[in-house]
Motif scaffolding. Structure first.
Motif, PDB file in Angstrom:
ATOM      1  N   THR A 159      60.293  54.930  20.151  1.00 36.29           N
ATOM      2  CA  THR A 159      61.306  54.360  19.720  1.00 36.29           C
ATOM      3  C   THR A 159      61.299  52.744  19.941  1.00 36.29           C
ATOM      4  OG1 THR A 159      62.928  54.366  21.527  1.00 36.29           O
ATOM      5  CG2 THR A 159      63.014  56.188  19.910  1.00 36.29           C
ATOM      6  N   GLY A 160      60.111  52.490  20.918  1.00 39.01           N
ATOM      7  CA  GLY A 160      60.164  50.922  21.010  1.00 39.01           C
ATOM      8  C   GLY A 160      61.109  50.302  21.893  1.00 39.01           C
ATOM      9  N   GLN A 161      62.151  50.962  22.102  1.00 43.26           N
ATOM     10  CA  GLN A 161      63.095  50.328  22.990  1.00 43.26           C
ATOM     11  C   GLN A 161      64.039  51.629  23.835  1.00 43.26           C
ATOM     12  OE1 GLN A 161      65.448  47.317  20.952  1.00 43.26           O
ATOM     13  NE2 GLN A 161      67.170  47.523  22.466  1.00 43.26           N
ATOM     14  N   TYR A 162      63.780  51.861  24.941  1.00 45.33           N
ATOM     15  CA  TYR A 162      64.452  53.102  25.707  1.00 45.33           C
ATOM     16  C   TYR A 162      64.618  52.544  27.170  1.00 45.33           C
ATOM     17  CZ  TYR A 162      59.626  53.262  27.163  1.00 45.33           C
ATOM     18  OH  TYR A 162      58.230  52.894  27.545  1.00 45.33           O
TER      19      TYR A 162
ATOM     20  N   HIS B  85      64.939  49.390  31.776  1.00 40.18           N
ATOM     21  CA  HIS B  85      65.143  49.414  30.221  1.00 40.18           C
ATOM     22  C   HIS B  85      63.730  48.898  29.764  1.00 40.18           C
ATOM     23  CE1 HIS B  85      69.582  49.259  30.286  1.00 40.18           C
ATOM     24  NE2 HIS B  85      69.168  48.984  31.673  1.00 40.18           N
ATOM     25  N   VAL B  86      63.129  49.253  28.568  1.00 42.39           N
ATOM     26  CA  VAL B  86      61.841  48.802  28.092  1.00 42.39           C
ATOM     27  C   VAL B  86      62.047  48.493  26.670  1.00 42.39           C
ATOM     28  CG1 VAL B  86      59.494  49.600  27.648  1.00 42.39           C
ATOM     29  CG2 VAL B  86      60.773  50.288  29.604  1.00 42.39           C
ATOM     30  N   LEU B  87      61.562  47.230  26.284  1.00 43.31           N
ATOM     31  CA  LEU B  87      61.697  46.689  24.997  1.00 43.31           C
ATOM     32  C   LEU B  87      60.180  46.352  24.756  1.00 43.31           C
ATOM     33  CD1 LEU B  87      64.442  45.871  26.274  1.00 43.31           C
ATOM     34  CD2 LEU B  87      64.749  44.190  24.077  1.00 43.31           C
ATOM     35  N   GLU B  88      59.791  47.098  23.538  1.00 47.41           N
ATOM     36  CA  GLU B  88      58.496  46.626  23.134  1.00 47.41           C
ATOM     37  C   GLU B  88      58.425  45.943  21.858  1.00 47.41           C
ATOM     38  OE1 GLU B  88      56.572  51.040  24.555  1.00 47.41           O
ATOM     39  OE2 GLU B  88      57.069  50.818  22.437  1.00 47.41           O
ATOM     40  N   TRP B  89      57.043  45.200  21.876  1.00 49.68           N
ATOM     41  CA  TRP B  89      57.104  44.514  20.681  1.00 49.68           C
ATOM     42  C   TRP B  89      55.642  44.574  19.930  1.00 49.68           C
ATOM     43  CZ3 TRP B  89      56.559  42.230  25.517  1.00 49.68           C
ATOM     44  CH2 TRP B  89      55.525  41.211  25.609  1.00 49.68           C
TER      45      TRP B  89
ATOM     46  N   ALA C 208      50.092  43.053  28.144  1.00 48.36           N
ATOM     47  CA  ALA C 208      48.646  43.914  28.028  1.00 48.36           C
ATOM     48  C   ALA C 208      49.181  45.144  27.207  1.00 48.36           C
ATOM     49  CB  ALA C 208      48.214  44.490  29.144  1.00 48.36           C
ATOM     50  N   SER C 209      50.584  45.616  27.602  1.00 50.48           N
ATOM     51  CA  SER C 209      51.223  46.594  26.972  1.00 50.48           C
ATOM     52  C   SER C 209      52.299  46.302  25.935  1.00 50.48           C
ATOM     53  CB  SER C 209      51.550  47.809  27.705  1.00 50.48           C
ATOM     54  OG  SER C 209      52.570  47.266  28.696  1.00 50.48           O
ATOM     55  N   LYS C 210      52.499  45.002  25.727  1.00 50.01           N
ATOM     56  CA  LYS C 210      53.595  44.612  24.886  1.00 50.01           C
ATOM     57  C   LYS C 210      55.216  45.008  25.185  1.00 50.01           C
ATOM     58  CE  LYS C 210      50.648  43.288  20.734  1.00 50.01           C
ATOM     59  NZ  LYS C 210      50.315  43.409  19.532  1.00 50.01           N
ATOM     60  N   ARG C 211      55.143  44.741  26.202  1.00 48.56           N
ATOM     61  CA  ARG C 211      56.552  45.181  26.760  1.00 48.56           C
ATOM     62  C   ARG C 211      57.204  44.103  27.686  1.00 48.56           C
ATOM     63  NH1 ARG C 211      53.340  50.300  28.081  1.00 48.56           N
ATOM     64  NH2 ARG C 211      54.130  51.875  26.902  1.00 48.56           N
ATOM     65  N   LEU C 212      58.544  44.214  27.838  1.00 48.68           N
ATOM     66  CA  LEU C 212      59.480  43.432  28.408  1.00 48.68           C
ATOM     67  C   LEU C 212      60.095  44.660  29.250  1.00 48.68           C
ATOM     68  CD1 LEU C 212      60.888  40.877  29.182  1.00 48.68           C
ATOM     69  CD2 LEU C 212      62.595  41.325  27.423  1.00 48.68           C
ATOM     70  N   VAL C 213      60.214  44.379  30.428  1.00 49.67           N
ATOM     71  CA  VAL C 213      60.867  45.629  31.423  1.00 49.67           C
ATOM     72  C   VAL C 213      61.959  44.937  32.286  1.00 49.67           C
ATOM     73  CG1 VAL C 213      60.415  47.396  33.052  1.00 49.67           C
ATOM     74  CG2 VAL C 213      58.526  46.891  31.141  1.00 49.67           C
ATOM     75  N   VAL C 214      63.027  45.741  32.216  1.00 51.27           N
ATOM     76  CA  VAL C 214      64.232  44.917  33.086  1.00 51.27           C
ATOM     77  C   VAL C 214      64.779  46.185  33.591  1.00 51.27           C
ATOM     78  CG1 VAL C 214      66.435  43.935  32.715  1.00 51.27           C
ATOM     79  CG2 VAL C 214      64.648  43.619  30.976  1.00 51.27           C
ATOM     80  N   SER C 215      65.294  45.796  35.004  1.00 53.82           N
ATOM     81  CA  SER C 215      65.960  46.977  35.727  1.00 53.82           C
ATOM     82  C   SER C 215      67.295  46.417  36.081  1.00 53.82           C
ATOM     83  CB  SER C 215      65.158  47.313  37.105  1.00 53.82           C
ATOM     84  OG  SER C 215      65.537  46.325  37.782  1.00 53.82           O
TER      85      SER C 215
ATOM     86  N   TRP D 271      56.249  34.516  20.803  1.00 58.91           N
ATOM     87  CA  TRP D 271      56.614  35.925  21.343  1.00 58.91           C
ATOM     88  C   TRP D 271      58.052  36.059  20.992  1.00 58.91           C
ATOM     89  CZ3 TRP D 271      59.224  36.391  26.323  1.00 58.91           C
ATOM     90  CH2 TRP D 271      59.373  37.880  26.737  1.00 58.91           C
ATOM     91  N   GLU D 272      58.933  35.206  21.034  1.00 59.48           N
ATOM     92  CA  GLU D 272      60.206  35.462  20.889  1.00 59.48           C
ATOM     93  C   GLU D 272      60.515  36.206  19.443  1.00 59.48           C
ATOM     94  OE1 GLU D 272      59.647  31.135  19.493  1.00 59.48           O
ATOM     95  OE2 GLU D 272      59.409  32.433  21.533  1.00 59.48           O
ATOM     96  N   TRP D 273      59.739  35.501  18.444  1.00 57.62           N
ATOM     97  CA  TRP D 273      59.920  35.843  16.979  1.00 57.62           C
ATOM     98  C   TRP D 273      59.252  37.422  17.005  1.00 57.62           C
ATOM     99  CZ3 TRP D 273      56.793  37.727  13.005  1.00 57.62           C
ATOM    100  CH2 TRP D 273      57.361  37.824  11.969  1.00 57.62           C
ATOM    101  N   GLN D 274      58.207  37.519  17.509  1.00 56.98           N
ATOM    102  CA  GLN D 274      57.349  39.081  17.465  1.00 56.98           C
ATOM    103  C   GLN D 274      58.408  40.025  18.313  1.00 56.98           C
ATOM    104  OE1 GLN D 274      53.649  38.419  19.731  1.00 56.98           O
ATOM    105  NE2 GLN D 274      53.088  36.969  18.195  1.00 56.98           N
ATOM    106  N   LEU D 275      59.038  39.637  19.283  1.00 59.29           N
ATOM    107  CA  LEU D 275      60.062  40.577  19.902  1.00 59.29           C
ATOM    108  C   LEU D 275      61.182  40.960  19.117  1.00 59.29           C
ATOM    109  CD1 LEU D 275      61.001  42.263  22.309  1.00 59.29           C
ATOM    110  CD2 LEU D 275      62.037  40.051  23.122  1.00 59.29           C
TER     111      LEU D 275
END
Length: 694
Positions: free
Chosen positions: A411-414, A690-694, A676-683, A89-93
């Protein structure tokens, strides 16, 4: 560099060494790759899993550091060298973060240097250092045909308003006119230019062509004369010439009525010329600025009110088109760190984009100059860009030889703003698409992560904790009282106030639609899906800060603010075990297998506890409070978000930190992993998601 020193380093020590090298000059980056090659050879020679894992995690950390420094090409090369069998996962991200473009086109043997989109957005033209022009289907990315005729690099392209003709300017000192339908050259517009054509452009009515270049003037000091020429498309006659200054004229644009011409030069001037009178209306002159500030590009806003410029001082300037006054300046620490080669407005004028030698494309709010997106993907200088008429698609060309297509809505990152006070909890539904933001400023909103829009808004609901049940049907929120909502309809199902103090944590019991609430009054409330009380569990150890249920529903685990952890049997709510985790406690999470408990607290305290063996492992790396913790649903990873402005990803098999993400400006509060949505979500504490997609 002594190999024995490198060989003796741990993965973390080598990562620090790697970051030190990257932050220095090119020689140090070369040493980095020598070191990585050495590590690669050592791993192969030793032929051990430990050596291969050491190399892999070192590559991951090096790639993250390189991406943070915008060394995208080098980051990609490091990722490509990583052992395929170890990529997870870390490589995919990181791989996703290294290229956020939606399509990459290859059509030039050398650098891609010029780009244009036709009026309806159906065709794309690209030019290269290989002297070729390629026409593409802008929507599918299919190469349609190539145009050959120039003998030098293509510096500029522009489509005629009729969409049939294309004009090109080259280092071969010529300007050529092409018929796109017939796929052939119509004419060489003029043959008496003595130096490279930097830009050529049609007037808005398509009757004239503007060109900027320069010529050698032997008896002048300096012996250079920059100029702009307005030429009739009909017969190629020179209609007007403007001598700009003693440096090459590098960029131009027409006013919307075609009566004014704007030029930018390497001599630090931006001017508005009146084509009818041949006079200059105004001159934005920064010759006395004290450093090299040659202009590379300019573009007039669609409403004709502003002109944006960029240059070799790594800065972007927005000018008032009526008088040339500076409206705002985007300095390198807020924008680009290298030459800014191109700036272009969107069709609606609300945005503009900039392209730079730092390999980045940045998208800005035109009115304020606020940065909206930073796009990574090119591995060399970005030479030019163009907006499609849809206002969301950008095309760019680079010295890496590629043409890239970007969608600024994907953008995959927003990030997006949700509230002023919070969010303190951000549970996400099982689909990974809906997020509830628990805020204490009197409203609870449910957001769609894809559209960044509010789906449900519950006014008057002040929440400092929230949870969504396993099937995504119910949302519970709490502060002093508990509220239960139907997540699909947004209907309030029940509300109760029984605790004598604030509710700071909650979780749903997987086997039943029961929700547990942790309160400062030292108790845990158990409620049904209508908000009716089932029972109250007294903990007798001070305020309860957090509560979680085991995946098999057999145990409830409570965390006290003093660091005490208690286990309860859910069949009769009796206490069955306890241990002291730390001196303070902020959050609890249990992994999907029910094997591990993650406990976070103050001063970077993060404990991994094996529930069966009672083995404890400290996860060291953060240096400030940790509120946000989560497990990957597959149980291989844990993730933590801290007040030290970083997110760390931990490997559960080794308890090692495999990746640190640092591009945050405010203290972090919550974190979620959504496969499920390939997202890392941080507040963060400033109210942003903050959303980071992979």
């Amino acid at each position: 560099m002594r190999h024995s020193i490198i060989e003796a380093m741990t993965a973390d020590q080598f990562s620090v060494f790697v970051l030190h090298l990257i932050n220095n000059n090119h020689r140090m980056r070369l040493l980095l790759f020598i070191a990585l090659i050495y590590f690669d050879n050592q791993a192969c020679a030793q032929n051990s899993n430990a050596s291969r894992r050491l190399l892999y995690f070192t590559q991951i950390k090096a790639a993250e550091a390189l991406l943070r420094l915008n060394e995208v090409g080098e980051a990609k090369r490091v990722l490509e060298q990583a052992n395929v069998s170890l990529r997870r996962w870390e490589w995919q991200l990181l791989n996703a973060m290294s290229d956020r473009s939606v399509q990459t086109l290859n059509g030039h043997r050398l650098a891609a240097t010029a780009i244009a989109v036709n009026k309806d957005g159906s065709l794309l033209a690209s030019g290269g250092a290989d002297s070729s022009i390629v026409i593409w289907d802008a929507r599918s990315g299919e190469k349609i045909f190539a145009l050959n005729g120039h003998k030098g690099q293509i510096n500029s392209l522009d489509f005629h308003p009729d969409g049939v003709q294309l004009i090109s300017g080259s280092t071969d000192r010529s300007v050529k006119l092409w018929n796109i339908k017939e796929r052939k050259e119509i004419a060489t517009v003029r043959k008496d230019f003595f130096r490279s054509i930097y830009q050529c452009k049609f007037s808005p009515d398509g009757k004239n062509i503007g060109i900027v270049s320069w010529e050698f003037v032997p008896k002048s000091s300096p012996p250079v004369q920059g100029f702009a020429a307005v030429i009739s498309l009909h017969d190629g006659n020179l209609l007007k010439r403007f001598n700009t200054d003693h440096h090459p004229a590098s960029a131009l644009d027409f006013s919307n009525d075609g009566n004014k011409l704007y030029t930018a030069t390497w001599g630090f001037h931006v001017k508005q010329h009146d084509i009818g009178s041949g006079k200059d209306d105004w001159d934005y002159n920064i010759e006395d600025i004290g450093y090299y500030a040659a202009f590379q590009s300019c573009d007039l806003s669609p409403d004709g009110l502003r002109i944006v410029t960029s240059g070799k001082d790594n800065q972007v300037r927005m000018l008032d088109a009526s008088n040339g006054k500076l409206l705002y300046l985007i300095e390198p620490h807020k924008g680009h760190l290298k030459w800014v080669n191109s700036v272009r407005f969107s069709e609606n004028g609300k945005l503009f984009a900039s392209a730079s030698d730092d390999q980045l494309i940045k998208v800005w709010e035109a009115e304020t100059g606020r940065l909206l997106h930073s796009l990574k993907g090119h591995t060399n200088n970005v030479n030019a860009l163009a907006f499609s008429p849809d206002n969301k698609t950008i095309f760019s060309v680079s010295a890496d030889g590629t043409i890239k297509k970007w969608n600024i809505e994907k953008t995959g990152q927003y990030k997006f703003f949700v509230c002023k006070s919070g969010p303190w909890y951000t549970p996400v539904d099982p689909s990974g698409k809906l997020l509830a933001a628990a805020c204490s400023d009197s409203f609870l909103n449910v957001w769609n992560l894809e559209t960044r829009s509010v789906v449900h808004s519950f006014k008057g609901v002040s929440a400092i904790t929230a949870a969504i049940n396993g099937d995504g049907k119910f949302l519970a929120s709490a502060n002093n009282s508990i509220e239960i909502f139907n997540l699909s309809s947004g209907k309030l199902l029940g509300s109760q106030r029984k605790h004598r103090s604030r509710i700071t944590g909650m979780d749903w019991l997987p086997s039943k639609n029961y929700v547990a609430t942790a309160s400062g009054d030292g108790s845990i409330g158990i409620w049904d899906d209508r908000g009716d009380s089932i029972t109250t569990v007294l903990c007798n150890s001070g305020p309860v800060y957090s509560v979680v249920f085991a995946p098999d529903s057999k145990q409830m685990i409570a965390g006290m603010s003093n660091g005490k952890i208690k286990f309860y049997n859910t069949s009769n709510w009796s206490e069955v075990d306890s241990f002291q985790a730390a001196t303070s406690l902020f959050n609890l999470r249990i992994d999907p297998t029910g094997k591990y408990l993650l406990v976070s607290g103050d001063k970077g305290s993060l404990l991994l506890y094996n529930i069966k063996t009672k083995q404890r492992r400290e996860l060291k790396g953060h240096n400030n409070a940790i509120y946000g913790i989560a497990f990957h649903p597959e149980g291989d990873y844990a993730v933590s978000a801290s007040y030290d402005l970083s997110v760390k990803i931990w490997d559960m098999s080794s308890a090692d930190c495999v990746l640190t993400l640092k591009d945050f400006k405010d203290e972090l509060y919550t974190v979620s992993i959504l496969p499920a949505s390939k997202r890392l979500v941080v507040s963060d504490v400033a109210g942003f998601i903050h959303v980071l997609e992979w």
